[in-house]
Each structure stands twice: as structure tokens, then as C-alpha cells.
Design a protein around this motif. Structure first.
Motif, mmCIF file in Angstrom:
data_model
loop_
_atom_site.group_PDB
_atom_site.id
_atom_site.type_symbol
_atom_site.label_atom_id
_atom_site.label_comp_id
_atom_site.label_asym_id
_atom_site.label_seq_id
_atom_site.Cartn_x
_atom_site.Cartn_y
_atom_site.Cartn_z
ATOM 1 N N THR A 266 0.794 -1.336 -0.078
ATOM 2 C CA THR A 266 -0.089 -0.005 0.118
ATOM 3 C C THR A 266 0.922 1.283 0.009
ATOM 4 O OG1 THR A 266 -1.953 1.138 0.910
ATOM 5 C CG2 THR A 266 -0.214 0.393 2.409
ATOM 6 N N SER A 267 0.214 2.276 -0.337
ATOM 7 C CA SER A 267 1.087 3.777 -0.108
ATOM 8 C C SER A 267 1.458 4.298 0.981
ATOM 9 C CB SER A 267 -0.020 4.664 -1.006
ATOM 10 O OG SER A 267 -1.155 5.052 -0.196
ATOM 11 N N GLU A 268 2.381 5.318 0.992
ATOM 12 C CA GLU A 268 2.730 5.854 1.894
ATOM 13 C C GLU A 268 1.540 6.718 2.795
ATOM 14 O OE1 GLU A 268 5.698 9.688 3.252
ATOM 15 O OE2 GLU A 268 6.225 8.227 1.755
ATOM 16 N N GLN A 269 0.721 7.129 2.057
ATOM 17 C CA GLN A 269 -0.607 8.058 2.529
ATOM 18 C C GLN A 269 -1.482 7.009 3.531
ATOM 19 O OE1 GLN A 269 -3.005 9.666 -0.532
ATOM 20 N NE2 GLN A 269 -4.320 10.589 0.992
ATOM 21 N N VAL A 270 -1.491 5.744 2.984
ATOM 22 C CA VAL A 270 -2.650 4.847 3.894
ATOM 23 C C VAL A 270 -1.690 4.556 4.910
ATOM 24 C CG1 VAL A 270 -3.409 2.640 3.772
ATOM 25 C CG2 VAL A 270 -3.710 4.014 1.696
ATOM 26 N N LEU A 271 -0.383 4.192 4.781
ATOM 27 C CA LEU A 271 0.321 3.756 6.239
ATOM 28 C C LEU A 271 0.296 4.835 6.930
ATOM 29 C CD1 LEU A 271 3.213 1.770 4.527
ATOM 30 C CD2 LEU A 271 1.313 0.925 5.687
ATOM 31 N N ARG A 272 0.300 6.061 6.800
ATOM 32 C CA ARG A 272 0.523 7.365 7.511
ATOM 33 C C ARG A 272 -0.822 7.462 8.342
ATOM 34 N NH1 ARG A 272 4.378 10.817 7.686
ATOM 35 N NH2 ARG A 272 5.994 10.881 5.748
ATOM 36 N N ALA A 273 -1.912 7.318 7.694
ATOM 37 C CA ALA A 273 -3.495 7.219 8.282
ATOM 38 C C ALA A 273 -3.345 5.897 9.379
ATOM 39 C CB ALA A 273 -4.259 6.964 6.977
ATOM 40 N N VAL A 274 -2.922 4.728 8.980
ATOM 41 C CA VAL A 274 -3.060 3.770 9.673
ATOM 42 C C VAL A 274 -2.139 3.975 10.927
ATOM 43 C CG1 VAL A 274 -2.377 1.353 10.237
ATOM 44 C CG2 VAL A 274 -3.427 1.812 7.945
ATOM 45 N N ALA A 275 -0.687 4.729 10.848
ATOM 46 C CA ALA A 275 -0.100 4.924 11.981
ATOM 47 C C ALA A 275 -0.543 5.967 12.916
ATOM 48 C CB ALA A 275 1.402 5.405 11.475
ATOM 49 N N ARG A 276 -1.354 6.762 12.395
ATOM 50 C CA ARG A 276 -2.287 8.011 13.280
ATOM 51 C C ARG A 276 -3.517 7.300 13.986
ATOM 52 N NH1 ARG A 276 -1.557 11.227 8.669
ATOM 53 N NH2 ARG A 276 -3.582 10.728 7.848
ATOM 54 N N ALA A 277 -3.910 6.157 13.315
ATOM 55 C CA ALA A 277 -4.945 5.308 13.933
ATOM 56 C C ALA A 277 -4.536 4.707 15.056
ATOM 57 C CB ALA A 277 -5.893 4.630 12.867
ATOM 58 N N LEU A 278 -3.288 4.043 15.011
ATOM 59 C CA LEU A 278 -2.765 3.456 15.864
ATOM 60 C C LEU A 278 -1.862 4.162 17.010
ATOM 61 C CD1 LEU A 278 -1.886 0.198 13.860
ATOM 62 C CD2 LEU A 278 -3.643 0.257 15.286
ATOM 63 N N ARG A 279 -1.981 5.240 16.843
ATOM 64 C CA ARG A 279 -1.244 6.059 17.921
ATOM 65 C C ARG A 279 0.305 5.648 17.768
ATOM 66 N NH1 ARG A 279 -6.131 7.930 17.375
ATOM 67 N NH2 ARG A 279 -7.171 8.825 18.790
ATOM 68 N N LEU A 280 0.943 5.612 16.881
ATOM 69 C CA LEU A 280 2.151 4.973 16.745
ATOM 70 C C LEU A 280 2.950 6.454 16.985
ATOM 71 C CD1 LEU A 280 2.448 2.858 13.724
ATOM 72 C CD2 LEU A 280 1.738 2.340 16.110
ATOM 73 N N ASP A 281 4.357 6.234 17.757
ATOM 74 C CA ASP A 281 5.215 7.227 18.132
ATOM 75 C C ASP A 281 6.113 7.334 16.645
ATOM 76 O OD1 ASP A 281 7.244 5.285 18.200
ATOM 77 O OD2 ASP A 281 7.114 5.247 20.314
ATOM 78 N N ALA A 282 6.995 8.210 16.972
ATOM 79 C CA ALA A 282 7.632 8.760 15.587
ATOM 80 C C ALA A 282 8.629 7.496 15.044
ATOM 81 C CB ALA A 282 8.715 9.888 16.027
ATOM 82 N N ALA A 283 9.162 6.880 16.171
ATOM 83 C CA ALA A 283 10.156 5.512 15.730
ATOM 84 C C ALA A 283 9.274 4.574 15.010
ATOM 85 C CB ALA A 283 10.896 5.218 16.791
ATOM 86 N N GLU A 284 7.965 4.228 15.630
ATOM 87 C CA GLU A 284 7.118 3.362 15.154
ATOM 88 C C GLU A 284 6.485 3.781 13.643
ATOM 89 O OE1 GLU A 284 5.334 1.417 19.092
ATOM 90 O OE2 GLU A 284 4.418 3.170 18.462
ATOM 91 N N THR A 285 6.214 4.780 13.594
ATOM 92 C CA THR A 285 5.712 5.466 12.511
ATOM 93 C C THR A 285 6.744 5.417 11.160
ATOM 94 O OG1 THR A 285 4.284 6.939 13.417
ATOM 95 C CG2 THR A 285 4.755 7.577 11.164
ATOM 96 N N ALA A 286 7.943 5.787 11.367
ATOM 97 C CA ALA A 286 9.258 5.698 10.296
ATOM 98 C C ALA A 286 9.450 4.188 10.267
ATOM 99 C CB ALA A 286 10.357 6.277 11.140
ATOM 100 N N HIS A 287 9.131 3.253 11.102
ATOM 101 C CA HIS A 287 9.249 1.892 10.800
ATOM 102 C C HIS A 287 8.153 1.303 9.923
ATOM 103 C CE1 HIS A 287 10.223 -2.308 11.330
ATOM 104 N NE2 HIS A 287 8.921 -2.597 11.803
ATOM 105 N N VAL A 288 6.948 1.678 9.929
ATOM 106 C CA VAL A 288 5.976 1.523 9.110
ATOM 107 C C VAL A 288 6.155 1.805 7.884
ATOM 108 C CG1 VAL A 288 3.467 1.835 8.702
ATOM 109 C CG2 VAL A 288 4.016 1.254 11.030
ATOM 110 N N LEU A 289 6.508 3.152 7.680
ATOM 111 C CA LEU A 289 6.837 3.907 6.593
ATOM 112 C C LEU A 289 7.790 3.272 5.715
ATOM 113 C CD1 LEU A 289 6.072 7.590 7.532
ATOM 114 C CD2 LEU A 289 4.488 6.112 6.368
ATOM 115 N N SER A 290 8.795 2.801 6.295
ATOM 116 C CA SER A 290 9.823 2.117 5.615
ATOM 117 C C SER A 290 9.173 0.944 4.635
ATOM 118 C CB SER A 290 10.816 1.538 6.506
ATOM 119 O OG SER A 290 10.526 0.409 7.068
#
Length: 272
Positions: A65-89
Motif C-alpha cells: 500500500t501507499s505511504e498515505q495509507v500507512l500514515r493514516a494507519v499509523a495515526r489511527a494506531l497512535r504510533l510514536d515517531a520511531a514506530e511510524t518511521a518503521h511502518v513507512l519504511s
């Protein structure tokens, strides 16, 4: 749609973060009769603004999936900065990274040696130690005395017994390094050296427990405290730089954070 290693890793990570998040954390009412830990997939999908089917496939490792979707999921899951970076990778699947060279250039080797008495080392993508100076050997241990497979920063932190007393904040530092290792290793599921290191690390009870929690971390410059048997307490700034002309290699140095640490490093080198 078939799952591959990185997608499975991403899916498992998202599931672990979904299961730790309560409805209250996400601003949702806690419905009675909830049987699963954390949020339901449907709740995450709604919070992220995507379909339940797509989020389910994402957790199952069946879709890219796209970075846009992963960012939305990261926000929904309340991920911190390191976790968000991990997901976006995981957003860009361009095949496995090119292999880093196993040699160190004369220029980088000269830089490492010139840092003495300040400890310095060159690491490859697996955090294997490719080159080091006398300051590093005196602060920790001389990697030349170790088996080649043990010349690795993670191995030293978890499997070299003196590390737990030498690092004054061992648990904090060890967990951070392991989190960084997980983020890197997740993108190379078929890399035999990562698999070999992971097998060695998981023989340590602490590493196995933290790895099971899927903890991730991003590198951040920090001051590390060492409790050296000969030099006493040292406060050293942990500095890491990418080697532009040697892709995959990093230059790591420990710089004194105060005058006492600077003088202690010089004494340590003179006595060594």
C-alpha cells in the motif's frame, strides 16, 4: 495475492500495535462483550479511513500500500515517531538493498585511526565491526581478540558479559539498539547474516523478551554513560555518520561530553 517476508513483518507489527491499544486510547466507547485484546480491525479501518477488507489484507501481509495509507494507519494506531518511521519504511518495495562492501577505504580507515583517543569504529549494515581504533579497543574490548562472527555491536551489548556493567544504563541502551536492529532486519528477511545474529541474540532472555514485543527505535544522538573499571564514569556522546562513498557503512564515534571524560579517555589510552 501472496505474502512476502517484509509484508508479513509489517502485518505482524500492525497487529501487535492494534492489540495493545484500548478503545479509550483511541477515543472510542468500550462496547460490552469485547473478546479480543485492543481494538478490532474494523475500528482501526474506520479511524484510518480505509476499508475493513484492505486493512485486513494489510495485517495479513497480502497487499502493498501507499505511504498515505500507512500514515493514516499509523495515526489511527497512535504510533510514536520511531514506530511510524518503521511502518513507512515498508511503503517502497524496490527489491533488496545492494550489498555493502566488506572492505573499508583508506580514507575512512585514516579517519577512524585519527580519532584516537576518542573511540571510533566503522559498522556495516549488520552492525558488524569492520574497523576500529585503539580508543575503541581500550574502552570496550579489542575486537581482534574476538571470533569474527562476534565482532558485532549487538553481540557485544547482549552476549559479551562485561557490557552489562560497563554500560551504566545497559537496559535503556540495549533496548534502543535492539529496536534499531529490528527496524533494519525487517527489510531484509532473507539475509543470512541477520538471521544468524537474531538466533544468537534470542538466546539471551532479555533480548528474546523485548524482541517478542516488536519494539522498534530510530537512531538518536545521545549521551551514554560508561562505568569503566580503570577510568571510572565517562559521559560520551554517541555520534553516527553515513559514509557517502561507501553505501551501507556508518562511522560511529564516542565523543567526551565533559572535561572529566576527555581527561579520562586520554589517561586510559596512555595507560593502555
Amino acid at each position: 495475492m501472496t505474502a512476502d517476508g517484509p509484508r508479513r513483518e509489517l502485518g505482524a507489527f500492525l497487529r501487535s500495535r492494534r492489540e495493545r491499544l484500548t478503545p479509550e486510547d483511541a477515543g472510542l466507547p468500550d462496547a460490552p462483550g469485547r473478546r479480543t485484546p485492543g481494538l478490532r480491525r474494523a475500528e482501526v479501518a474506520e479511524l484510518a479511513g480505509i476499508s475493513l477488507s484492505w486493512y485486513t489484507w494489510l495485517e495479513q501481509g497480502r497487499v502493498h500500500t501507499s505511504e498515505q495509507v500507512l500514515r493514516a494507519v499509523a495515526r489511527a494506531l497512535r504510533l510514536d515517531a520511531a514506530e511510524t518511521a518503521h511502518v513507512l519504511s515498508f511503503a517502497h518495495e524496490n527489491g533488496p538493498p545492494a550489498a555493502a562492501p566488506t572492505w573499508v577505504s583508506p580514507n575512512l580507515l585514516t579517519l577512524v585511526q585519527s580519532m584516537t583517543p576518542h573511540p571510533a569504529v566503522v559498522l556495516d549494515p549488520h552492525w558488524d565491526l569492520l574497523a576500529w581504533n585503539a580508543g575503541y579497543a581500550t574502552l570496550l574490548t579489542d575486537p581482534a581478540r574476538l571470533h569474527p562472527k562476534q565482532r558485532n555491536l549487538l553481540w557485544l551489548v547482549f552476549r559479551w558479559p562485561p557490557a552489562r556493567t560497563l554500560l551504566a544504563d545497559w537496559e535503556h541502551d540495549a533496548r534502543a539498539l535492539l529496536g534499531q536492529f529490528r527496524s533494519r532486519a525487517a527489510r531484509r528477511p532473507d539475509d543470512p547474516r541477520f538471521a544468524e545474529l537474531l538466533g544468537e541474540l534470542l538466546s539471551d532472555d532479555d533480548a528474546a523478551r523485548w524482541y517478542e514485543r516488536r519494539e522498534t527505535a530510530a537512531f538518536q544522538p545521545a549521551v551514554r554513560r560508561f562505568r569503566h573499571p580503570a577510568a571510572g564514569v565517562l559521559r560520551l556522546r554517541y555520534v553516527k555518520l553515513a559514509a557517502v562513498d561507501e553505501p551501507g557503512h556508518h562511522f560511529l564515534a564516542y565523543l567526551p561530553d565533559d572535561r572529566e571524560s576527555e581527561e579520562a579517555l586520554r589517561r586510559l589510552q596512555a595507560d593502555g
